[in-house]
Scaffold this active site. Structure first.
Site, short mmCIF file in Angstrom:
data_model
loop_
_atom_site.label_atom_id
_atom_site.label_comp_id
_atom_site.label_asym_id
_atom_site.label_seq_id
_atom_site.Cartn_x
_atom_site.Cartn_y
_atom_site.Cartn_z
N SER A 71 0.81 -1.22 0.00
CA SER A 71 0.00 0.00 0.00
C SER A 71 0.84 1.28 0.00
O SER A 71 0.55 2.20 -0.76
CB SER A 71 -0.97 -0.01 1.18
OG SER A 71 -1.96 -0.99 0.99
N LYS A 88 -10.54 -5.39 10.79
CA LYS A 88 -11.63 -4.81 10.00
C LYS A 88 -12.99 -4.81 10.71
O LYS A 88 -13.87 -4.03 10.35
CB LYS A 88 -11.75 -5.55 8.65
CG LYS A 88 -10.57 -5.28 7.74
CD LYS A 88 -10.75 -5.95 6.39
CE LYS A 88 -9.53 -5.69 5.50
NZ LYS A 88 -9.70 -6.24 4.15
N ASP A 123 -13.45 -2.47 0.00
CA ASP A 123 -13.10 -3.83 -0.43
C ASP A 123 -14.12 -4.40 -1.42
O ASP A 123 -13.76 -5.20 -2.29
CB ASP A 123 -13.01 -4.77 0.78
CG ASP A 123 -11.68 -4.67 1.51
OD1 ASP A 123 -10.70 -4.22 0.89
OD2 ASP A 123 -11.63 -5.03 2.70
#
Length: 295
Positions: free
Chosen positions: A23, A72, A109
């Site tokens: 990332s 998450k 996502d």
């Protein structure tokens, strides 16, 4: 990369581990091409510290955060509001700054997962999802928009599996999609593997060579002997590339997809949410990540 100054805006990633993450590579390449004085950093964070860390980074005026394994769902506690998608699946991978030093929880996502499947017709097809964590929730939500016929969730943690199916069954039943849960410790999963048109690995098994040798392939090596060459294999992992699981699929002439496209696309959606700019250099993000993987 542009020089970091006292005026540079900070964004980043929270997870454990994050040392393998691409990332920072792809985000910083995008910001440079977009002419933004932004810097993206990967920060390891343990679960017990997550709420304190997210709060502190908001007070430090971070312009956005991505959230990865294993946070998450836990990060929901740190959010003042949730977007509709994040609320539906109860999983967050992107935090957007809000007034009064609060965070809005979002999930990119779903869009990221769907992009590599856009050329495949999955209407009335059977899908197997391995794992039942935060990424699996995004996957199931994405599948609900593809008019698949049946989704089978496979996991070895029965308690987590039951909670997952209860919380996602309404989402699928609204679209007339049947859902089934299988504990692979108790049942033979081979028939489900054999009939599947698409199989998605949402677990970290096989990631970056960090798993024990016997766990380098989800569900174990023997299960995949019955794999059909008509089946699409989609691994959310992008390092190593390909994973041992996708190598098995390639040997059996399956169409395989790794997690790089999903990573790039969900990252691009995050940038749009943070900056307000629609034009994000997706190809630059992907090529910078691919170059880094080859090093």
């Amino acid at each position: 990369m542009s020089t970091i100054t006292g005026k540079t805006n900070l964004v980043g990633l929270l997870g454990q581990p994050v040392n393998h993450s691409l990332s920072p590579i792809m985000h910083n390449a995008a910001y440079e091409e977009m002419g933004l004085d932004w810097c993206y950093v990967a920060m390891p964070c343990d679960s017990q510290d997550l709420e304190k860390v997210t709060k502190a980074l908001r007070f430090l005026d971070f312009k956005g955060l991505n959230i990865t394994i294993p946070h998450k769902q836990e990060v929901l506690k740190a959010c003042n509001k949730l977007t509709e998608i994040a609320n539906d699946i109860q999983a967050v991978n992107t935090l957007i700054p809000e007034k009064n030093n609060q965070w809005i929880g979002a999930n990119t996502d779903v869009q990221g997962f769907l992009t590599p499947l856009k050329d495949h017709n999955l209407k009335n097809k059977s899908v197997v999802v391995i794992g039942c964590g935060g990424s699996a929730r995004a996957v199931v939500m994405g599948l609900s928009s593809l008019n698949v016929k049946k989704v089978t969730i496979i996991s070895r943690n029965e308690k987590t599996l039951n909670i997952f199916v209860q919380s996602t069954s309404n989402l699928l039943s609204k679209r007339d999609i049947s859902i089934e849960s299988i504990n692979n410790k108790k049942l033979n999963v081979s028939p489900y593997i054999q009939e599947a048109d698409l199989i998605i690995n949402t677990t970290p098994i096989g990631m970056n060579g960090s798993q024990a040798k016997q766990e380098s392939v989800p569900l174990g090596q023997e299960v995949w002997d019955c794999l059909s060459n008509k089946t699409i294999l989609y691994d959310l992992i992008y390092t190593p590339r390909p994973t041992n699981w996708l190598k098995i699929g390639q040997q059996k002439n399956c169409f395989t997809i790794d997690g790089l496209d999903m990573l790039v696309e969900q990252g691009a959606f995050s940038i749009r949410l943070w900056t307000g700019f629609h034009d994000v250099p997706v190809q630059t993000m992907k090529s910078s990540a691919e170059k880094h993987l080859m090093v």
